[in-house]
Design an enzyme around this catalytic site. Structure first.
Site, PDB file in Angstrom:
ATOM      1  N   SER A  38       0.341 -11.484   2.685  1.00  0.00           N
ATOM      2  CA  SER A  38       1.183 -10.563   3.377  1.00  0.00           C
ATOM      3  C   SER A  38       1.794  -9.545   2.486  1.00  0.00           C
ATOM      4  CB  SER A  38       1.908 -11.149   4.298  1.00  0.00           C
ATOM      5  OG  SER A  38       2.737 -10.361   5.494  1.00  0.00           O
ATOM      6  N   ASP A 164      -2.311 -10.890   9.823  1.00  0.00           N
ATOM      7  CA  ASP A 164      -1.671 -11.529   8.824  1.00  0.00           C
ATOM      8  C   ASP A 164      -2.051 -12.822   7.992  1.00  0.00           C
ATOM      9  OD1 ASP A 164       0.929 -12.738   7.279  1.00  0.00           O
ATOM     10  OD2 ASP A 164       1.586 -10.740   7.651  1.00  0.00           O
TER      11      ASP A 164
END
Length: 278
Positions: A38, A164
């Site tokens: 991320s 993500d």
């Protein structure tokens, strides 16, 4: 000794990793391997391209720019986000501003061109598993790794779609060991040490559930580290549970304060663990 920097996810709290990186580079600790998830993938890409103290100024400038134009990072005003949510049913922000910022910083660099081995974690939708990018375009991989569910759209890379990386491996310590790291510096945003409260609203149930899952994996992997691996979890400062709210995900106002406070804490931590710099 093979040194790995493991950079975890955490949205706007990723600014604290800049303070940690500065403390590490000032001690002339440089990575042989960088792993990012991320926002940690974003910071990690910058480090893998330029693994030196010089990159800290660029990272700080990048985060300061985000603090001055937080709306542009996610791209929209409130009314437009509502319209997008109604139109798509899946997300409220466009990924275009984020990708444009990354292209401005990294261009079309590939993993193969980076001076330091770099890998990025994302969640594969089709395979329902973690996916590690280590070839091809770096920007595409970072956008995929940062595709926060509900906030940004799933990212398409090749024939696959990704969300993500924090969903599957938020702080990939175990991956570093698999790739041969014998010394690991863990750069995390402070959530792993923060006490959780019993959820009282529907959206809090999802957040707390996610936190339990990712903390469980991190603590399990830390407990399972071989005796031959040296690991250091650097301290984050300036974060709190208020940062976990929806509005907290857009609040870039504390960027410089968090960087500075985390730098000071990391210097003290490294002095204690490794001895003061002579």
């Amino acid at each position: 000794m093979t040194t790995a920097f493991v950079l975890g996810g955490g949205g706007v709290l990723g600014a604290v990793e800049v303070g940690m990186l500065r403390a590490l580079f000032e001690r002339e600790i440089v990575p042989d391997l960088v792993l990012g998830t991320s926002v940690g993938a974003l910071n990690g890409a910058m480090i893998a391209r330029d693994p030196s103290l010089a990159v800290i100024d660029r990272l700080t400038e990048l985060w300061r720019g985000a603090s001055e134009s937080g709306r542009e990072v996610y791209g929209d005003r409130a009314l437009r986000t509502v319209r997008r949510a109604m139109a798509t049913g899946t997300h409220i922000y466009s990924a275009k501003p984020l990708k444009q910022r990354l292209v401005e910083e990294l261009g079309d660099v590939t993993f193969e061109e980076l001076p330091v081995r770099f890998q990025v974690c994302a969640a594969s939708i089709e395979r329902a598993a973690e996916h590690w990018f280590d070839t091809g375009n770096v920007v595409d991989a970072v956008v995929a790794s940062a595709a926060v569910p509900g906030l940004l759209p799933p990212a398409r890379v090749g024939e696959g779609h990704y969300l993500d990386g924090g969903i599957v491996n938020s702080i990939p310590v175990g991956r570093a060991v698999q790739l041969g790291a014998t010394r690991i510096f863990v750069l995390q945003v402070g959530r792993v040490d923060r006490a959780l409260s019993v959820p009282r609203r529907p959206w809090e149930v999802a957040r707390v559930s996610f936190e339990i899952a990712r903390r469980h994996r991190f603590h399990r992997e830390m407990a399972e580290l071989p005796d031959t691996v040296e690991a250091h979890v650097l301290p984050a400062r300036g974060t709190s549970s208020r940062d976990d709210s929806f509005f907290g995900t857009r609040d870039f106002s504390g960027v410089q304060r968090r960087i500075d406070a985390t730098y000071d804490a990391s210097v003290a931590f490294l002095d204690e663990r490794l001895g003061p710099v002579e």
